[in-house]
Design a protein around this motif. Sequence first.
Motif, short mmCIF file in Angstrom:
data_model
loop_
_atom_site.label_atom_id
_atom_site.label_comp_id
_atom_site.label_asym_id
_atom_site.label_seq_id
_atom_site.Cartn_x
_atom_site.Cartn_y
_atom_site.Cartn_z
N ALA A 102 -51.92 1.22 13.99
CA ALA A 102 -51.34 2.51 13.59
C ALA A 102 -52.37 3.62 13.60
CB ALA A 102 -50.71 2.37 12.20
N GLU A 103 -53.62 3.30 13.24
CA GLU A 103 -54.67 4.31 13.16
C GLU A 103 -55.22 4.68 14.54
OE1 GLU A 103 -57.57 6.90 11.42
OE2 GLU A 103 -55.74 5.97 10.60
N PHE A 104 -55.35 3.71 15.43
CA PHE A 104 -56.05 3.94 16.69
C PHE A 104 -55.13 3.95 17.90
CE2 PHE A 104 -59.27 2.50 13.73
CZ PHE A 104 -60.29 3.42 13.95
N GLY A 105 -53.85 3.74 17.70
CA GLY A 105 -52.89 3.89 18.77
C GLY A 105 -52.70 2.66 19.62
N PRO A 106 -51.76 2.74 20.58
CA PRO A 106 -51.37 1.55 21.36
C PRO A 106 -52.30 1.22 22.52
CG PRO A 106 -50.04 3.43 22.01
CD PRO A 106 -50.89 3.90 20.86
N GLU A 107 -53.17 2.15 22.93
CA GLU A 107 -53.95 1.94 24.14
C GLU A 107 -55.22 1.14 23.95
OE1 GLU A 107 -52.90 2.71 27.13
OE2 GLU A 107 -51.06 3.46 26.21
N LEU A 108 -55.81 1.17 22.75
CA LEU A 108 -57.09 0.50 22.52
C LEU A 108 -56.90 -1.02 22.53
CD1 LEU A 108 -60.12 0.72 21.75
CD2 LEU A 108 -59.40 0.67 19.34
N PRO A 109 -57.57 -1.75 23.45
CA PRO A 109 -57.48 -3.21 23.44
C PRO A 109 -58.13 -3.79 22.17
CG PRO A 109 -58.24 -2.41 25.57
CD PRO A 109 -58.31 -1.25 24.63
N LEU A 110 -57.37 -4.59 21.45
CA LEU A 110 -57.84 -5.22 20.22
C LEU A 110 -57.91 -6.73 20.41
CD1 LEU A 110 -55.67 -3.31 17.57
CD2 LEU A 110 -57.98 -2.74 18.36
N LEU A 111 -59.01 -7.33 19.95
CA LEU A 111 -59.19 -8.77 20.03
C LEU A 111 -59.47 -9.29 18.62
CD1 LEU A 111 -60.90 -7.17 22.48
CD2 LEU A 111 -61.12 -9.50 23.32
N HIS A 112 -59.18 -10.57 18.40
CA HIS A 112 -59.51 -11.18 17.11
C HIS A 112 -59.92 -12.63 17.32
CE1 HIS A 112 -59.55 -12.10 12.87
NE2 HIS A 112 -58.74 -13.13 13.09
N ASP A 113 -60.94 -13.06 16.56
CA ASP A 113 -61.49 -14.41 16.66
C ASP A 113 -61.16 -15.19 15.39
OD1 ASP A 113 -62.96 -16.69 17.10
OD2 ASP A 113 -64.91 -15.71 17.16
N VAL A 114 -60.36 -16.24 15.54
CA VAL A 114 -60.02 -17.10 14.39
C VAL A 114 -61.15 -18.08 14.10
CG1 VAL A 114 -58.31 -18.72 13.47
CG2 VAL A 114 -57.58 -16.87 14.99
N HIS A 115 -61.95 -18.38 15.09
CA HIS A 115 -63.13 -19.26 14.97
C HIS A 115 -62.76 -20.68 14.57
CE1 HIS A 115 -67.67 -19.37 14.64
NE2 HIS A 115 -67.44 -18.58 15.67
N HIS A 116 -61.73 -21.20 15.21
CA HIS A 116 -61.32 -22.61 15.09
C HIS A 116 -60.80 -22.97 13.70
CE1 HIS A 116 -65.00 -22.40 17.75
NE2 HIS A 116 -64.11 -22.81 18.62
N ARG A 117 -60.31 -22.03 12.92
CA ARG A 117 -60.02 -22.30 11.50
C ARG A 117 -58.63 -22.88 11.23
NH1 ARG A 117 -63.96 -19.43 8.43
NH2 ARG A 117 -65.74 -19.23 9.82
N LEU A 118 -57.68 -22.79 12.17
CA LEU A 118 -56.29 -23.08 11.85
C LEU A 118 -55.80 -24.39 12.46
CD1 LEU A 118 -54.77 -19.52 12.43
CD2 LEU A 118 -55.72 -20.48 10.32
N THR A 119 -54.79 -24.97 11.83
CA THR A 119 -54.07 -26.08 12.44
C THR A 119 -53.17 -25.51 13.53
OG1 THR A 119 -52.19 -25.91 10.94
CG2 THR A 119 -54.04 -27.30 10.22
N PRO A 120 -52.63 -26.36 14.41
CA PRO A 120 -51.76 -25.83 15.47
C PRO A 120 -50.57 -25.03 14.94
CG PRO A 120 -52.45 -28.05 16.01
CD PRO A 120 -52.95 -27.78 14.63
N ILE A 121 -49.90 -25.51 13.92
CA ILE A 121 -48.72 -24.80 13.43
C ILE A 121 -49.11 -23.49 12.74
CG2 ILE A 121 -48.51 -25.90 11.15
CD1 ILE A 121 -45.65 -25.13 13.65
#
Length: 408
Positions: A205-224
Amino acid sequence: MIIESAEVIVTSPGRNFVTLRVVTDDGLTGLGDATLNGRELAVAAYLRDHVVPLLAGRDAHAIEDTWQTLYRSAYWRRGPVTMTALAAVDVALWDLKAQRAGLPLYQLLGGASRTGLLAYGHASGRDRSELFDSIRHHRERGFAAVRIQTAVPGITRQYGIAAQAGAGSRYDYEPARRTARPAEEDWDTRAYLRHLPGVIEAVRAEFGPELPLLHDVHHRLTPIQAARLGRELEPYDLFWLEDCTPAENQEALRLVRSHTTTPLAIGEVFNSIVDYQHLIAEQLIDYVRSSVTHAGGITGLRRILDYAGMYQIKSGMHGPTDVSPVGMAAALHLGLAIHNFGIQEYMPHAEVTGEVFDTSFTFADGLLHPGERPGLGVTLDVAAAAKFAYEPAYLPLARLRDGTVHDW
């Protein structure tokens, strides 16, 4: 062009690096990155004791034959130590071949497929205000894409949040701590899953729809759990969700893929094409995260990426500061040449690192370029390297609230 000698140089200008330096009978010097964060000396010993004695007298042009010899003759194949050592030899030989040709390495890989490589930086914050400031800072520095890491309320020590690591820390660039034992961090999966979607929504919402955003979970989650997160993040159009679950269990990615259209990036801890066999063939991922340094060099990683290209899967090569300037340069030459380039992680090294490694690669207008020097475009100052002694360092580990060791 015959290999006359090879030596392993361990130095620590800002952090520990292992470099293989190969010299030929006509006076050329080739460099290969052999840095394995937190286990650097294991690769240094593998090279010194088992690989370097095999190199003298070999034809430096015979890159494929050398690669196959070192891979197959050891019998014990793959694994991070073996493949990092093999990568160092491979990259040093490509460096030599390109220098001998008088061309930047990417020209020997087929020439440039683009004018530069889109790079992403690492923004983080303890709260939304601090995170927004970090994003603005990265955009001012020229980044056209950013990875978003945010603190989670109730978790006091967490991966990827620079300010949580203490005064004077370079945690956003180097998580390995120079301590006698690994530092311990905290983790609460349910708190994370409740918190993250709201943060990504606010960033969008702050930076708009054009900026590519990435996120790293770092292997923390189960598949579900990973499937749930990917689905909840779909409205915010992530460039990718990285390492959402430990990918050694390749079945896990089938479950995640069946529940979400959020693009998935996997593989910074993978080191061979075998690791990707089903993930690529079944199109369970969208980006390959391995680095040149840890996946058998340019020869090894190009095999993976050519295979991935058959399925419209792109590169997203690992590029933290525990990949040395030598490894980063190799990634840029490869990324410039391949057709299925996606994005390049870029974490600028500490200023002191430049006292040891002189590089030709550039970053401008959001794009990286390896430069036009012959070879990799990197030189190593041996005398300067000797001034920075190796210091033991460990990556952290994570514990749940009840004390259970969790994936870091």
